[in-house]
Motif scaffolding. Sequence first.
Motif, PDB file in Angstrom:
ATOM      1  N   TRP A 138       0.852  -1.189   0.000  1.00 59.34           N
ATOM      2  CA  TRP A 138       0.000   0.000   0.000  1.00 59.34           C
ATOM      3  C   TRP A 138       0.889   1.240   0.000  1.00 59.34           C
ATOM      4  N   TYR A 139       0.493   2.207  -0.853  1.00 60.28           N
ATOM      5  CA  TYR A 139       1.191   3.487  -0.944  1.00 60.28           C
ATOM      6  C   TYR A 139       0.175   4.614  -0.863  1.00 60.28           C
ATOM      7  N   ARG A 140       0.663   5.749  -0.412  1.00 62.85           N
ATOM      8  CA  ARG A 140      -0.115   6.987  -0.446  1.00 62.85           C
ATOM      9  C   ARG A 140       0.528   7.890  -1.485  1.00 62.85           C
ATOM     10  N   GLU A 181       4.305   7.206  -1.785  1.00 60.97           N
ATOM     11  CA  GLU A 181       4.982   7.103  -0.503  1.00 60.97           C
ATOM     12  C   GLU A 181       4.592   5.776   0.125  1.00 60.97           C
ATOM     13  N   LEU A 211       3.603   2.804   2.481  1.00 71.30           N
ATOM     14  CA  LEU A 211       2.900   2.684   3.759  1.00 71.30           C
ATOM     15  C   LEU A 211       3.157   1.320   4.406  1.00 71.30           C
ATOM     16  N   PHE A 212       2.756   0.234   3.713  1.00 72.41           N
ATOM     17  CA  PHE A 212       2.824  -1.111   4.289  1.00 72.41           C
ATOM     18  C   PHE A 212       3.196  -2.144   3.234  1.00 72.41           C
ATOM     19  N   LYS A 221      -0.516   1.909  11.194  1.00 72.89           N
ATOM     20  CA  LYS A 221       0.289   3.122  11.254  1.00 72.89           C
ATOM     21  C   LYS A 221      -0.663   4.282  11.464  1.00 72.89           C
ATOM     22  N   LEU A 267      -4.288   4.312  10.080  1.00 74.94           N
ATOM     23  CA  LEU A 267      -4.387   3.324   9.005  1.00 74.94           C
ATOM     24  C   LEU A 267      -4.081   1.921   9.505  1.00 74.94           C
ATOM     25  N   LEU A 327      -7.658  -1.528   3.394  1.00 75.82           N
ATOM     26  CA  LEU A 327      -6.993  -0.448   4.126  1.00 75.82           C
ATOM     27  C   LEU A 327      -8.078   0.275   4.915  1.00 75.82           C
ATOM     28  N   ASP A 341      -5.475  13.257   5.651  1.00 75.74           N
ATOM     29  CA  ASP A 341      -5.439  11.902   5.090  1.00 75.74           C
ATOM     30  C   ASP A 341      -5.916  11.884   3.637  1.00 75.74           C
ATOM     31  N   TYR A 344      -4.718   6.449  -2.676  1.00 79.04           N
ATOM     32  CA  TYR A 344      -4.095   5.270  -2.064  1.00 79.04           C
ATOM     33  C   TYR A 344      -3.969   4.183  -3.128  1.00 79.04           C
ATOM     34  N   LYS A 348      10.189   0.381  -1.873  1.00 86.69           N
ATOM     35  CA  LYS A 348       9.715   1.417  -0.968  1.00 86.69           C
ATOM     36  C   LYS A 348      10.026   2.834  -1.438  1.00 86.69           C
TER      37      LYS A 348
END
Lengths: 108, 112
Positions: free
Chosen positions: A35-37, A45, A47-48, A59, A62, A73, A82, A86, B101
Amino acid sequence: EDQVTQSPEALRLQEGESSSLNCSYTVSGLRGLFWYRQDPGKGPEFLFTLYSAGEEKEKERLKATLTKKESFLHITAPKPEDSATYLCAVAGNTPLVFGKGTRLSVIA
Amino acid sequence: NAGVTQTPKFHILKIGQSMTLQCTQDMNHNYMYWYRQDPGMGLKLIYYSVGAGITDKGEVPNGYNVSRSTTEDFPLRLELAAPSQTSVYFCASSYTMDSLKYFGPGTRLLVL
């Protein structure tokens, strides 16, 4: 062929209104679900990463969960900051395959 | 660490021209990637590299070329630019294929 489908395409929430984003996937040999934002005009960016069914990671507001067919998510009591897109992606035997993303708007 | 850097941030290219998008990482990662992102779409893999001297095609390689002569650099070459190559291009790097990442800030390319 690895595939990722995200729903909904867009989600509008009031501040404090919890909800979930869905990521359905098909992959031969899952090596990780990501998962990214992404904020407008910027790169994703991280996330997980989830590696196996039943795994959960958190986090701040989230929480990401994983089953054999999909990931969620969960966003608890979201704030306007927020608001973002995503992205979900899977790593199988090839580099990451991405979904189209869910555009989240949190209104104060 | 600067992470993944990309240049330029924005460029306007005329149809038929060529250019190179630059990408550099300072984390000593083996894997590097080029993705493109069109409005409302997810990221599509163009090319990737598993180490210096080794590259492979992704989902949408037509019209692009890459090279990887060093661990740090992974330039993307556009030959004979077409309007369909108007997009935002992201470079990324990772230690392994399942640990991606770090993305660069992106290059926005307009082909007119």
